[in-house]
Design an enzyme around this catalytic site. Sequence first.
Site, PDB file in Angstrom:
ATOM      1  N   GLU A  49     -13.720  39.310 -68.673  1.00 25.34           N
ATOM      2  CA  GLU A  49     -12.614  38.844 -67.827  1.00 25.34           C
ATOM      3  C   GLU A  49     -11.319  39.480 -68.300  1.00 25.34           C
ATOM      4  O   GLU A  49     -10.780  39.112 -69.342  1.00 25.34           O
ATOM      5  CB  GLU A  49     -12.518  37.321 -67.873  1.00 25.34           C
ATOM      6  CG  GLU A  49     -13.768  36.614 -67.373  1.00 25.34           C
ATOM      7  CD  GLU A  49     -13.702  35.119 -67.618  1.00 25.34           C
ATOM      8  OE1 GLU A  49     -12.946  34.422 -66.904  1.00 25.34           O
ATOM      9  OE2 GLU A  49     -14.403  34.647 -68.542  1.00 25.34           O
ATOM     10  N   GLU A  56     -11.343  37.885 -76.552  1.00 25.96           N
ATOM     11  CA  GLU A  56     -11.325  36.892 -75.481  1.00 25.96           C
ATOM     12  C   GLU A  56     -11.728  37.494 -74.138  1.00 25.96           C
ATOM     13  O   GLU A  56     -12.225  36.800 -73.263  1.00 25.96           O
ATOM     14  CB  GLU A  56      -9.944  36.251 -75.374  1.00 25.96           C
ATOM     15  CG  GLU A  56      -9.632  35.250 -76.456  1.00 25.96           C
ATOM     16  CD  GLU A  56     -10.533  34.030 -76.399  1.00 25.96           C
ATOM     17  OE1 GLU A  56     -10.742  33.500 -75.300  1.00 25.96           O
ATOM     18  OE2 GLU A  56     -11.053  33.622 -77.454  1.00 25.96           O
ATOM     19  N   LYS A 111      -7.804  37.371 -69.154  1.00 21.76           N
ATOM     20  CA  LYS A 111      -7.690  36.324 -70.168  1.00 21.76           C
ATOM     21  C   LYS A 111      -6.665  36.725 -71.219  1.00 21.76           C
ATOM     22  O   LYS A 111      -6.519  37.905 -71.554  1.00 21.76           O
ATOM     23  CB  LYS A 111      -9.050  36.059 -70.824  1.00 21.76           C
ATOM     24  CG  LYS A 111     -10.070  35.428 -69.890  1.00 21.76           C
ATOM     25  CD  LYS A 111     -11.300  34.946 -70.635  1.00 21.76           C
ATOM     26  CE  LYS A 111     -11.002  33.680 -71.410  1.00 21.76           C
ATOM     27  NZ  LYS A 111     -12.228  33.105 -72.008  1.00 21.76           N
ATOM     28  N   GLU A 168     -21.396  26.133 -74.042  1.00 18.13           N
ATOM     29  CA  GLU A 168     -20.882  27.478 -74.312  1.00 18.13           C
ATOM     30  C   GLU A 168     -21.352  27.947 -75.671  1.00 18.13           C
ATOM     31  O   GLU A 168     -21.334  27.184 -76.636  1.00 18.13           O
ATOM     32  CB  GLU A 168     -19.337  27.507 -74.345  1.00 18.13           C
ATOM     33  CG  GLU A 168     -18.635  27.487 -73.031  1.00 18.13           C
ATOM     34  CD  GLU A 168     -17.123  27.605 -73.213  1.00 18.13           C
ATOM     35  OE1 GLU A 168     -16.695  28.266 -74.189  1.00 18.13           O
ATOM     36  OE2 GLU A 168     -16.385  27.024 -72.405  1.00 18.13           O
TER      37      GLU A 168
END
Length: 436
Positions: free
Chosen positions: A295, A304, A298, A241
Amino acid sequence: SEPFIGINYGNLGDNLPSPEDTVKLLQSTSIQKIRLYSPDIPMIKALANSGIDIVVGTQNSEIPALASDPNAAKTWINTNVLPFYPASNIFLIMVGNEISLDENFRKQLLPAMQNMQNALDAGSLGGKIKVSTVHSMSVLSHSDPPSSGEFQTWLVDVMKGFLGFNNATGSPFAINPYPYYAYNSDPRPGYLAYCLFQVNAGRVDPNNNIKYMNMFDAQVDAARSALNSLGYNNVEIVVTETGWPSKGDDKEPWATIDKAKDYYSGLITHLRSKAGTPLMPGKTTDTYLFALYDENLKQGPISERSFGLFKPDRTANFDVGLLKNNKENPGAPNKAMWCVPKEGVTNKQLQANIDYACGRGIDCSPIAPGGACFEPDTLASHAAYAMNLHHQTNGRNAWDCDFSKTATLSSKDPSYKGCIYPSNARESKDELTNML
């Protein structure tokens, strides 16, 4: 396709495309690998015969059962791998995600990995699918300078167990370096360009007199130093990541689209140069970008939910040069163009541009003494050649002719006498070869 570029697929969103549409999006890019955080069966099925390699993770909550019961590991493999392999090319299983710091799981992690490996061996897949786990950068007690990289003292014994497993099975040591969080915790002056792959003065490691031009390389080499300190020099490192958010709250003013674009495009350019890191030169580290989509479910700060390269409608959040049809790259001109310095650029900036371009794997020998482009021996001339070659070699993208706003594209050919300035990446190699 580029086998060293992967993507993380997080599915914490209520507006994400279907697995089939996601696979179509991936196939329109040069992304070669995808990492799933859990065995997402619909996605695994959709990836069948797609040409995209798959990393599948177990959920952290599954680790106690996988560690204590070999049959649980066999059931996991029989359920999530065997029915789909090899059409869905699962090649790596990650047991857990960033849990080596968790005392409740840490002692169970290695037995779980061993049971998973044994289950693969029993299914005749031991030589085809590897097993590992993912670590955060917090497993290191020191990472600056990179040569001082070492594991937390209280983690050394358990890390030796993980690394012994990696070494014995040929699986990689996986880490998640995030220059964004390094800058977030220490936003010192002049540090941002170093984190964003922008032109900067670099940082010298005093222990070995090696200059680092970006934080990503420094973090990867810190992990390499930690592995070397325990004698595991041959264990491969993979970056599972890394990313930069395009939005943030009031406390994250550096989480913007422009900075995210700079980070991802700079990283991709660096990976494509195959320059490697100072401690691992000439070897591109397999790197999984975080993440494919924004997303919206999250938790935590806005950042985030804003790491996606693409929106849920599959349009790009910003240009990073990954789409094969190049539609996201309006800056790539159809006619011959050259990247040259803008008027009024200082000598200090020109030298920084030379260091940046030549430090990323291009051939700068023509501007060295005796080279075809050494004369005139001026910073302006040498910078023009290096900046243009960097731009052409990396795909003629507009963002590769930026150099912190000191460069511009010109339709005027700056070539002279025996010094040829290539006008595209293919000519870069052919013309230089003919010239020399």
